[in-house]
Design a protein around this motif. Structure first.
Motif, short mmCIF file in Angstrom:
data_model
loop_
_atom_site.label_atom_id
_atom_site.label_comp_id
_atom_site.label_asym_id
_atom_site.label_seq_id
_atom_site.Cartn_x
_atom_site.Cartn_y
_atom_site.Cartn_z
N ALA A 53 0.27 -0.66 -4.68
CA ALA A 53 -1.15 -0.58 -4.31
C ALA A 53 -1.47 0.73 -3.60
CB ALA A 53 -1.55 -1.77 -3.44
N CYS A 70 -4.19 -5.28 3.31
CA CYS A 70 -3.51 -6.25 2.43
C CYS A 70 -3.85 -7.67 2.89
CB CYS A 70 -2.00 -6.03 2.48
SG CYS A 70 -1.07 -7.33 1.64
N LEU A 94 0.81 -1.21 0.00
CA LEU A 94 0.00 0.00 0.00
C LEU A 94 0.85 1.27 0.00
CD1 LEU A 94 -2.18 -2.18 0.84
CD2 LEU A 94 -3.38 -0.26 1.90
N THR A 133 -12.59 -0.83 -1.97
CA THR A 133 -12.59 0.49 -1.36
C THR A 133 -12.70 1.60 -2.41
OG1 THR A 133 -10.18 0.28 -1.29
CG2 THR A 133 -11.39 -0.13 0.76
N GLN A 134 -12.15 1.37 -3.61
CA GLN A 134 -12.34 2.33 -4.70
C GLN A 134 -13.82 2.40 -5.08
OE1 GLN A 134 -9.24 0.48 -7.37
NE2 GLN A 134 -8.66 2.62 -7.66
N THR A 144 -9.98 -7.52 -3.08
CA THR A 144 -9.59 -7.10 -1.74
C THR A 144 -8.09 -7.19 -1.52
OG1 THR A 144 -9.79 -9.33 -0.83
CG2 THR A 144 -11.79 -7.98 -0.81
N TYR A 185 -5.02 1.56 -3.37
CA TYR A 185 -5.79 0.86 -2.34
C TYR A 185 -5.74 1.69 -1.05
CZ TYR A 185 -7.46 -3.36 0.23
OH TYR A 185 -8.17 -4.26 0.97
N PRO A 233 -3.93 -6.64 -2.90
CA PRO A 233 -3.00 -5.98 -3.84
C PRO A 233 -2.39 -6.93 -4.86
CG PRO A 233 -2.59 -5.23 -1.60
CD PRO A 233 -3.56 -6.37 -1.49
N TYR A 238 -10.27 -2.15 -6.45
CA TYR A 238 -10.35 -2.47 -5.03
C TYR A 238 -11.75 -2.15 -4.54
CZ TYR A 238 -5.28 -2.85 -5.02
OH TYR A 238 -3.99 -3.24 -5.27
N GLN A 259 -5.10 -7.91 -7.40
CA GLN A 259 -5.44 -6.80 -8.28
C GLN A 259 -4.40 -6.63 -9.38
OE1 GLN A 259 -4.12 -3.59 -8.93
NE2 GLN A 259 -5.93 -2.81 -9.97
#
Length: 300
Positions: free
Chosen positions: A15, A77, A11, A257-258, A227, A18, A229, A255, A232
């Motif tokens: 990512a 992650c 992240l 969350t996006q 969900t 994310y 990284p 993601y 994705q």
């Protein structure tokens, strides 16, 4: 409501979108978040194969640091979550915890076993609650057809399972419905994407990803919600690498969350849409002006 937050290495790198989208969702839902100070790499898949005890120390150090921040630790992650959840379970044994505390003593740390490791998916649904999320949606995603993909690390082994069904999990589909989307049936939801083999056995990783992508296309999906990284990146990479061999429809891999962030009203660029390898189709006009969307998601 206050959570400790451990982003992990991904992240802060590949990512990053994310991370920004997770932070956007947290702000929109009014959650207080504090990043664990001076966290370290979880060891990924490699550390435990070299030395299981020292791999446990890596996790224990993070857990001890998190205890100073909050009793709830959010770990987006999937690999970090799996490693930390398994370690927290192992370290509930007092004798084992004291053994590992012997290593931590030189760092002036002590693990008490008082922090609970959560994946944000579970936290959003169980701690924030379905009704609060539903009320916070200001930009429904208007019938967008999606498949929801968990990967292999959120539902197994049982000691690290987020608690949703191990074979037919439903939590991502619940979030998709709250956001206004249409989740489609998807048998490959918990299959491994092959991401850990991307460097050592790339063809095997591509074949594993293709199983997931093929079903998503056959189902009529317009996007894949993920969900993890590694998942994705691998699902995007597989499509781009296959593009030269065979013409196929590219599926955005977002993601969760996006996706949720867009529904909660976050500005598209703040949830990292421009960082995707596969840009969103211009037809996604529920995000507003088509030209503005195209400029935000242009493949650069």
């Amino acid at each position: 409501m206050k959570w400790a937050f451990l982003p992990g290495c991904s992240l802060h790198g590949t990512a990053a979108h994310y991370s920004t989208s997770f932070l956007g969702v947290v702000r929109a839902l009014g959650i207080e978040l504090a990043e664990v100070p001076d966290w370290n790499c979880c060891g990924a898949t490699a550390a435990k194969h070299f030395n299981q005890e020292l791999a446990l120390v890596l996790a224990a150090r993070n857990l001890a640091l998190a205890e100073k921040v909050a009793s709830v630790l959010a770990v987006p992650c999937n690999l970090c979550y799996n490693n930390l959840a398994l370690a927290a379970n192992t370290l509930q044994d007092e004798a084992k915890r004291e053994q590992i505390n012997g290593y931590l003593a030189s760092l002036e740390l002590r693990l008490r076993g008082e922090v609970t490791v959560y994946h944000p998916l579970k936290l959003f649904l169980q701690e924030v609650g379905v009704e609060k999320i539903r009320q916070a949606v200001v930009r429904p995603l208007k019938g967008l057809k999606v498949v929801t993909y968990y990967g292999c690390l959120l539902t197994r082994p049982k000691e690290a399972s987020i608690g949703d069904s191990n074979r037919r999990p439903e939590w991502l589909a619940m979030l998709a419905v709250m956001a206004g989307a249409v989740p489609l049936p998807f048998n490959a939801a918990t299959r491994c994407c092959g991401g850990t083999l991307a460097l050592t056995h790339p063809e095997v990783a591509l074949r594993a990803a293709e199983v997931i992508l093929t079903e998503a296309r056959l189902r009529g999906a317009e996007a894949i919600l993920v969900t993890c990284p590694m998942c994705q990146l691998n699902l995007e990479r597989a499509q781009i690498q296959a593009k030269g061999r065979e013409e196929r429809r590219l599926l955005p891999v977002l993601y969760f969350t996006q996706f949720l962030g867009l529904a909660l009203g976050c500005v598209p660029i703040t949830v990292g849409l421009k960082k995707s390898l596969i840009p969103l189709p211009k037809e996604w006009n529920f995000l507003g002006n088509k030209q503005a969307l195209a400029s935000l998601t242009k493949h650069v």
